[in-house]
Design a protein around this motif. Structure first.
Motif, mmCIF file in Angstrom:
data_model
loop_
_atom_site.group_PDB
_atom_site.id
_atom_site.type_symbol
_atom_site.label_atom_id
_atom_site.label_comp_id
_atom_site.label_asym_id
_atom_site.label_seq_id
_atom_site.Cartn_x
_atom_site.Cartn_y
_atom_site.Cartn_z
ATOM 1 N N GLY A 156 -27.183 -33.608 -11.382
ATOM 2 C CA GLY A 156 -25.893 -33.019 -11.009
ATOM 3 C C GLY A 156 -25.698 -31.647 -11.629
ATOM 4 N N SER A 157 -24.580 -31.463 -12.335
ATOM 5 C CA SER A 157 -24.277 -30.134 -12.881
ATOM 6 C C SER A 157 -25.231 -29.768 -14.027
ATOM 7 N N GLY A 158 -25.984 -30.754 -14.530
ATOM 8 C CA GLY A 158 -26.947 -30.453 -15.599
ATOM 9 C C GLY A 158 -28.329 -30.119 -15.047
ATOM 10 N N ALA A 159 -28.414 -29.892 -13.743
ATOM 11 C CA ALA A 159 -29.731 -29.621 -13.135
ATOM 12 C C ALA A 159 -30.323 -28.334 -13.687
ATOM 13 N N SER A 160 -31.644 -28.261 -13.638
ATOM 14 C CA SER A 160 -32.348 -27.101 -14.200
ATOM 15 C C SER A 160 -32.271 -25.903 -13.245
ATOM 16 N N PRO A 161 -31.760 -24.750 -13.727
ATOM 17 C CA PRO A 161 -31.782 -23.550 -12.871
ATOM 18 C C PRO A 161 -33.212 -23.169 -12.489
ATOM 19 N N GLY A 162 -34.174 -23.515 -13.351
ATOM 20 C CA GLY A 162 -35.576 -23.197 -13.053
ATOM 21 C C GLY A 162 -36.065 -23.956 -11.821
ATOM 22 N N VAL A 163 -35.626 -25.199 -11.676
ATOM 23 C CA VAL A 163 -36.032 -25.983 -10.498
ATOM 24 C C VAL A 163 -35.442 -25.347 -9.243
ATOM 25 N N ILE A 164 -34.192 -24.912 -9.345
ATOM 26 C CA ILE A 164 -33.558 -24.278 -8.171
ATOM 27 C C ILE A 164 -34.292 -22.971 -7.830
ATOM 28 N N LEU A 165 -34.620 -22.199 -8.874
ATOM 29 C CA LEU A 165 -35.350 -20.948 -8.640
ATOM 30 C C LEU A 165 -36.719 -21.242 -8.000
ATOM 31 N N TYR A 166 -37.394 -22.248 -8.538
ATOM 32 C CA TYR A 166 -38.710 -22.650 -7.998
ATOM 33 C C TYR A 166 -38.582 -22.964 -6.509
ATOM 34 N N ALA A 167 -37.548 -23.763 -6.158
ATOM 35 C CA ALA A 167 -37.390 -24.156 -4.748
ATOM 36 C C ALA A 167 -37.114 -22.919 -3.886
ATOM 37 N N CYS A 168 -36.262 -22.014 -4.386
ATOM 38 C CA CYS A 168 -35.954 -20.798 -3.595
ATOM 39 C C CYS A 168 -37.210 -19.954 -3.400
ATOM 40 N N LEU A 169 -37.993 -19.775 -4.478
ATOM 41 C CA LEU A 169 -39.195 -18.935 -4.366
ATOM 42 C C LEU A 169 -40.226 -19.590 -3.440
ATOM 43 N N PHE A 170 -40.325 -20.926 -3.515
ATOM 44 C CA PHE A 170 -41.293 -21.597 -2.640
ATOM 45 C C PHE A 170 -40.869 -21.464 -1.180
ATOM 46 N N LEU A 171 -39.547 -21.543 -0.931
ATOM 47 C CA LEU A 171 -39.092 -21.380 0.449
ATOM 48 C C LEU A 171 -39.376 -19.951 0.915
#
Ligand code: NDP
Length: 361
Positions: A156-171
């Motif tokens: 939830g709100s404690g999710a890793s910003p790095g994971v979100i960045l990873y997903a955006c860069l992979f997309l």
């Protein structure tokens, strides 16, 4: 068991949908680089990768919003999905290889490397290689979305910003590949490889599942707390790699299609010629003979670092795979070019002595 079966056949359904969408949706019709062995004319292709990806992603959003499947369904069924993709990859390889005339090599070698150089169906409507790459890229995007959704649903709100960045860069990586599909008609896989297990299984199983191995390993782990400035550095590493890879590919593509055109309006091509053939020796192709491979490796390193767990060995598998793939491939391409271009290639090697890494290798 029912769950395993659903996961197993999910990629089969996804790939059928992607194939149908590719056939049915409007597409650009373009000429490629490879020539038809019988007529000598360039092969023609229908390309609509970005549209197919957009429709598949929209469907994923619809299915998730309607509550028909959870957002992280593909993550929860990743092992059965991988098994289903592997089996499909094998069956499809057999279906492509068995009916084709043998090449004189052992059967297993033919099965692995393929017999046909190209396979086009329904006239020129579907090119097997381009459809396979489209299927793999689209499934990879869906996996990345679903794996990241699992992380978000868990933390939830404690999710890793790095994971979100990873997903955006992979997309970005996937969308970029599909936007520049036409440029990829000028790459090694399309002009030098045959349609066999390596390509078919590679696109249907390896590409969509292994490429996301970092997030596969990290999605269920909590936020490692990577500082924002480090994430910014990792994004810079990724985009530095993207610039090298995309820039080099585009420069070569323009050189082959419109030789006098300046890249980005500023980089006028300088070339070595022997009166018959020409090789670029400026811009990206003047830094190292395969600077694009360095770019690919840097992108993978940037992505892996974003996950913020350098001690987790699984995240390094993806960049290591590129090293294992691209260093031998550079040697193979070097042999091919030396044989094809002869003295001209020797001159190019004198001018641009580094293979992949400027100043080092
Ligand atoms: P290249 O794009 O480097 O293509 C090599 C070919 O380009 C050579 O065989 C030769 O073909 C031509 N060439 C080489 N040097 C020159 C020159 N100086 N001037 C003009 N033409 C030249 O390699 P690939 O096709 O292997 O890779 C294409 C892209 O795909 C790269 O960016 C690579 O990193 C990427 N890639 C991505 C992967 C992924 O999974 N994301 C996997 C593998 C590759 P010709 O004889 O026709 O002139």
């Amino acid at each position: 068991m029912a769950d395993f079966i659903a996961g197993f056949f999910a990629p089969w359904i996804a790939y059928s949908f992607i194939a149908l969408a590719h056939i049915a949706l409007p597409a650009r019709r373009v000429e490629g680089y490879v020539r038809d062995g019988r007529t000598g004319r360039p092969l023609r292709y229908r390309l609509n990768g970005p549209l197919v990806l957009a429709v598949a992603a929209a469907l994923w959003v619809l299915v998730g919003s309607a509550g028909l499947l959870s957002w992280d369904w593909l993550y929860l069924h990743r092992w059965s999905g991988l098994a289903g993709s592997c089996v499909l990859g094998l069956l499809f390889s057999l279906a492509v290889v068995l009916p084709a005339p043998g090449t004189g090599r052992a059967f297993l070698s033919d099965l692995y490397r393929g017999r046909r150089e190209n396979l086009q169906l329904f006239g020129e409507r579907v090119d097997a290689k381009m459809l396979l790459y489209l299927a793999g890229a689209t499934m990879l995007a869906l996996n990345v979305l679903s794996f990241a959704a699992h992380h978000l649903a868990t933390f939830g709100s404690g999710a890793s910003p790095g994971v979100i960045l990873y997903a955006c860069l992979f997309l970005w990586f996937v969308v970029d590949y599909l936007v520049f599909e036409r440029v990829h008609l000028y790459t090694y896989d399309i002009f030098a490889e045959r349609v066999g297990f390596k390509l078919v299984w590679g696109c249907l199983a390896f590409y969509p599942y292994f490429y996301a191995v970092g997030l596969w390993a990290a999605a269920a782990l909590p936020d490692p707390g990577t500082p924002g400035r480090l994430l910014a550095v990792y994004a810079v590493v990724f985009f530095a790699g993207w610039t090298l890879s995309r820039g080099a590919n585009l420069q070569k593509y323009y050189f082959k299609t419109r030789p006098e055109r300046a890249l980005f309006g500023i980089m006028r091509p300088r070339a070595l010629g022997d009166g018959e053939r020409r090789l670029l020796c400026s811009g990206f192709w003047g830094i190292a003979r395969h600077i694009n491979y360095l770019g690919e490796i840097l992108m993978a390193v940037g992505l892996s670092l974003c996950l913020g767990r350098p001690g987790l060995w699984a995240i390094w598998l993806y960049p290591l795979y590129y090293v294992a793939l691209l260093f031998p491939r550079e040697r193979a391409d070097e042999r091919r070019c030396a044989a094809k271009y002869g003295e001209l290639w020797k001159e190019y090697v004198r001018r641009v002595p580094r293979r992949i890494i400027p100043g080092l290798y």
